[in-house]
Motif scaffolding. Structure first.
Motif, PDB file in Angstrom:
ATOM      1  N   PRO A 222       0.809  -1.230   0.000  1.00 46.64           N
ATOM      2  CA  PRO A 222       0.000   0.000   0.000  1.00 46.64           C
ATOM      3  C   PRO A 222       0.837   1.273   0.000  1.00 46.64           C
ATOM      4  O   PRO A 222       0.361   2.321  -0.449  1.00 46.64           O
ATOM      5  CB  PRO A 222      -0.816  -0.116   1.299  1.00 46.64           C
TER       6      PRO A 222
ATOM      7  N   GLN B 108      -1.257   2.943  -2.852  1.00 51.08           N
ATOM      8  CA  GLN B 108      -2.272   3.927  -2.459  1.00 51.08           C
ATOM      9  C   GLN B 108      -2.060   5.272  -3.152  1.00 51.08           C
ATOM     10  O   GLN B 108      -3.024   5.876  -3.647  1.00 51.08           O
ATOM     11  CB  GLN B 108      -2.269   4.092  -0.941  1.00 51.08           C
TER      12      GLN B 108
ATOM     13  N   ILE C 206      -3.403   4.950  -6.657  1.00 52.16           N
ATOM     14  CA  ILE C 206      -4.865   5.011  -6.715  1.00 52.16           C
ATOM     15  C   ILE C 206      -5.334   6.456  -6.613  1.00 52.16           C
ATOM     16  O   ILE C 206      -6.225   6.897  -7.349  1.00 52.16           O
ATOM     17  CB  ILE C 206      -5.477   4.155  -5.582  1.00 52.16           C
TER      18      ILE C 206
ATOM     19  N   ASP D 140     -11.026   3.351  -8.799  1.00 54.77           N
ATOM     20  CA  ASP D 140     -12.049   2.876  -7.867  1.00 54.77           C
ATOM     21  C   ASP D 140     -11.681   1.465  -7.404  1.00 54.77           C
ATOM     22  O   ASP D 140     -12.277   0.470  -7.829  1.00 54.77           O
ATOM     23  CB  ASP D 140     -13.425   2.876  -8.553  1.00 54.77           C
ATOM     24  N   THR D 141     -10.693   1.360  -6.557  1.00 50.43           N
ATOM     25  CA  THR D 141     -10.220   0.061  -6.085  1.00 50.43           C
ATOM     26  C   THR D 141      -9.478   0.253  -4.772  1.00 50.43           C
ATOM     27  O   THR D 141      -9.389   1.373  -4.246  1.00 50.43           O
ATOM     28  CB  THR D 141      -9.310  -0.613  -7.130  1.00 50.43           C
ATOM     29  N   THR D 142      -8.940  -0.801  -4.254  1.00 49.31           N
ATOM     30  CA  THR D 142      -8.149  -0.762  -3.027  1.00 49.31           C
ATOM     31  C   THR D 142      -6.738  -1.248  -3.340  1.00 49.31           C
ATOM     32  O   THR D 142      -6.511  -1.915  -4.368  1.00 49.31           O
ATOM     33  CB  THR D 142      -8.775  -1.680  -1.956  1.00 49.31           C
ATOM     34  N   PRO D 143      -5.757  -0.941  -2.476  1.00 47.76           N
ATOM     35  CA  PRO D 143      -4.398  -1.424  -2.721  1.00 47.76           C
ATOM     36  C   PRO D 143      -4.323  -2.953  -2.816  1.00 47.76           C
ATOM     37  O   PRO D 143      -3.547  -3.494  -3.609  1.00 47.76           O
ATOM     38  CB  PRO D 143      -3.616  -0.898  -1.511  1.00 47.76           C
ATOM     39  N   GLN D 144      -5.132  -3.626  -2.011  1.00 49.51           N
ATOM     40  CA  GLN D 144      -5.092  -5.094  -2.045  1.00 49.51           C
ATOM     41  C   GLN D 144      -5.595  -5.631  -3.393  1.00 49.51           C
ATOM     42  O   GLN D 144      -5.025  -6.559  -3.964  1.00 49.51           O
ATOM     43  CB  GLN D 144      -5.940  -5.679  -0.904  1.00 49.51           C
ATOM     44  N   ARG D 145      -6.686  -5.048  -3.916  1.00 48.67           N
ATOM     45  CA  ARG D 145      -7.211  -5.502  -5.209  1.00 48.67           C
ATOM     46  C   ARG D 145      -6.287  -5.093  -6.347  1.00 48.67           C
ATOM     47  O   ARG D 145      -6.100  -5.836  -7.301  1.00 48.67           O
ATOM     48  CB  ARG D 145      -8.606  -4.924  -5.419  1.00 48.67           C
TER      49      ARG D 145
END
Length: 461
Positions: free
Chosen positions: A79, A83, A86, A92-97
């Motif tokens: 992340p 991050q 992003i 429109d997502t997260t660091p994990q995805r």
């Protein structure tokens, strides 16, 4: 089976292979339908230690960087790096995805990191890869401990920025079509081979050889729709199928080494294999060759000879064996040659006893004295023992085998029944063989001649 047998089998079942391959290819393409296109872009960064410029210092810096580069490879998908990416691109997502769509690797003994990004568009994949490379430089700079001199810090430089790829790397429709084609073809080959290995039906001479040493005296092909069931009385060949019956006749005659009158029982393992038609056509071809022939319908349970030849069946074999008529009184002459037919007569309550009686032996002896060949259409061997009883009193038996229904187990059991009755198995007749089995040996008119019609012959007054 030998290799050549497998090749012949696959050539014979080529349509199954083609359909299997086509079906596999279509399913391979269909499996990619609905899957969105995925594009992959790659950026390359170079890590260096910003230290003095001497050769010795540069070598030490390179060794130090190689030692810690795997740590920076792992840093790419954290992340700390993703991050900011992003936030910068507004994803429109997260660091994990996002980490699942990012790859990072370093070739052995290099200080290079290759960053790959996957996205639904070519421009999006390039933007993500370049943004990750830029944020990696920022993260490395932030994570480096403070030093007395700026020349001691790790420096990350993008040496090959990502560009939009011209083609999607997934789904690979052509590859899936080829793999589906190969899989379908392989499954089709497996199906054909297993079906052949597990098929216990007796279709060829090789199949017959697996269960008995008796020769195959004839192979009769399937009757065409317009082809007559009975061969003509004329000696002219009307069809390859008619020629097969004449070849059967010749082989049966060759089995008569003594040259005396012949009594032949025609039977099968089960009903519906064509024994009655074979018996009638064998008698017709024998008569066509000039022999005096008596055809006896000895199937007292389900007689069919009278129906095949269009004769009267009320009085016949059962009538003679029960003592209610003499043989000469119930014979029916058929065709232009010297052929007589003894139908079964009324269905008796004790057919097995009648066929094994002393009267049956007397009748066969009388027939031997009057005819050159006596052909008996007997019941099938598996349901009842009538045929074995008759074969024990004859010169031998012909076992008719229908390749589409008779299994090796049926043939083995039928032959065992004949052996237990001490009867002689003259040979096997393969009936209703698919394909024109006899065509390579057929030499006659290409257009079937009109067969002679069966007609009753008047007895001399």
């Amino acid at each position: 089976m030998e290799l050549v047998d497998y090749v012949v089998l696959l050539r014979r079942r080529w349509l199954v292979l083609v359909l299997g391959g086509m079906l596999g290819g279509v399913l391979g393409v269909v499996s990619t339908v609905g899957q969105p296109d995925s594009f992959r872009a790659e950026a390359t960064v170079f890590l260096s230690l910003d230290r003095g410029g001497s050769v010795s210092e540069l070598a030490q810096g390179s060794s130090y960087t190689q030692g810690i580069i795997q740590s920076y490879v792992l840093l790419v998908t954290t992340p700390t790096v993703l991050q900011p990416v992003i936030d910068e691109l507004g994803l429109d997502t997260t660091p994990q995805r996002l980490a699942k769509n990012i790859t990072a690797s370093s070739p052995v003994e290099t200080v290079v990191i290759e960053i790959g990004a996957t996205a639904g568009s070519a421009r999006g994949a390039a933007d993500v890869a370049n943004a990750v490379a830029s944020q990696l430089a920022v993260a490395v700079s932030d994570l480096e401990p403070s030093a007395s001199s700026n020349s001691e810090r790790i420096k990350v430089t993008t040496i090959a920025p990502a560009s939009p790829p011209p083609f999607a790397f997934a789904p690979q429709r052509k590859l899936m079509a080829v793999l589906g084609l190969a899989a379908g073809l392989g499954l089709a080959v497996l199906f054909v081979v297993l079906r052949e290995l597990l098929d216990t039906k007796v279709r060829t001479e090789e199949d017959v050889a697996l269960v008995t040493e008796a020769p195959v005296l004839g192979a009769i092909s399937e009757r065409a729709g317009s082809e007559p069931e009975l061969v003509p009385f004329s000696g002219d060949a009307g069809s390859p199928r008619g020629e097969s019956y004449r070849r059967l006749r010749s082989n049966v005659q060759f089995m008569n080494l003594e040259g005396t009158s012949q009594v032949v029982v025609v039977t099968s393992s089960s009903a519906g294999e064509g024994k009655s038609t074979t018996a009638v056509n064998l008698a017709v071809t024998m008569a066509g060759a000039g022999a005096r022939v008596l055809l006896i319908d000895a199937d007292l349970r389900r007689p069919t000879v009278a129906k095949i030849l269009g004769l009267v069946g009320e009085a016949g074999l059962a009538t003679v064996l029960s003592g209610r008529a003499a043989l000469a009184d119930v014979l029916q002459p058929v065709g232009p040659q010297r052929m007589d037919v003894l139908t079964s007569g009324e269905t008796p309550p004790n057919p097995n006893e009648l066929l094994g009686s002393h009267q049956m032996g007397v009748l066969l002896q009388a027939a031997r004295e009057q005819y050159d060949v006596v052909v008996l259409d007997a019941p099938p061997l598996l349901p009842v023992s009538d045929a074995a009883v008759l074969a024990a009193q004859a010169d031998g038996a012909l076992l008719v085998v229908n390749g589409s229904m008779t299994t090796r187990k049926h043939v083995e059991t039928s032959i065992q029944s004949l052996l237990m009755a001490r009867a002689r198995l003259m040979g096997v007749v393969l009936n209703r063989v698919k394909g024109q089995v006899s065509s390579p040996y057929y030499y006659g008119p290409t257009v079937a001649q009109k067969p002679w019609g069966l007609r009753l012959r008047r007895s001399p007054a």
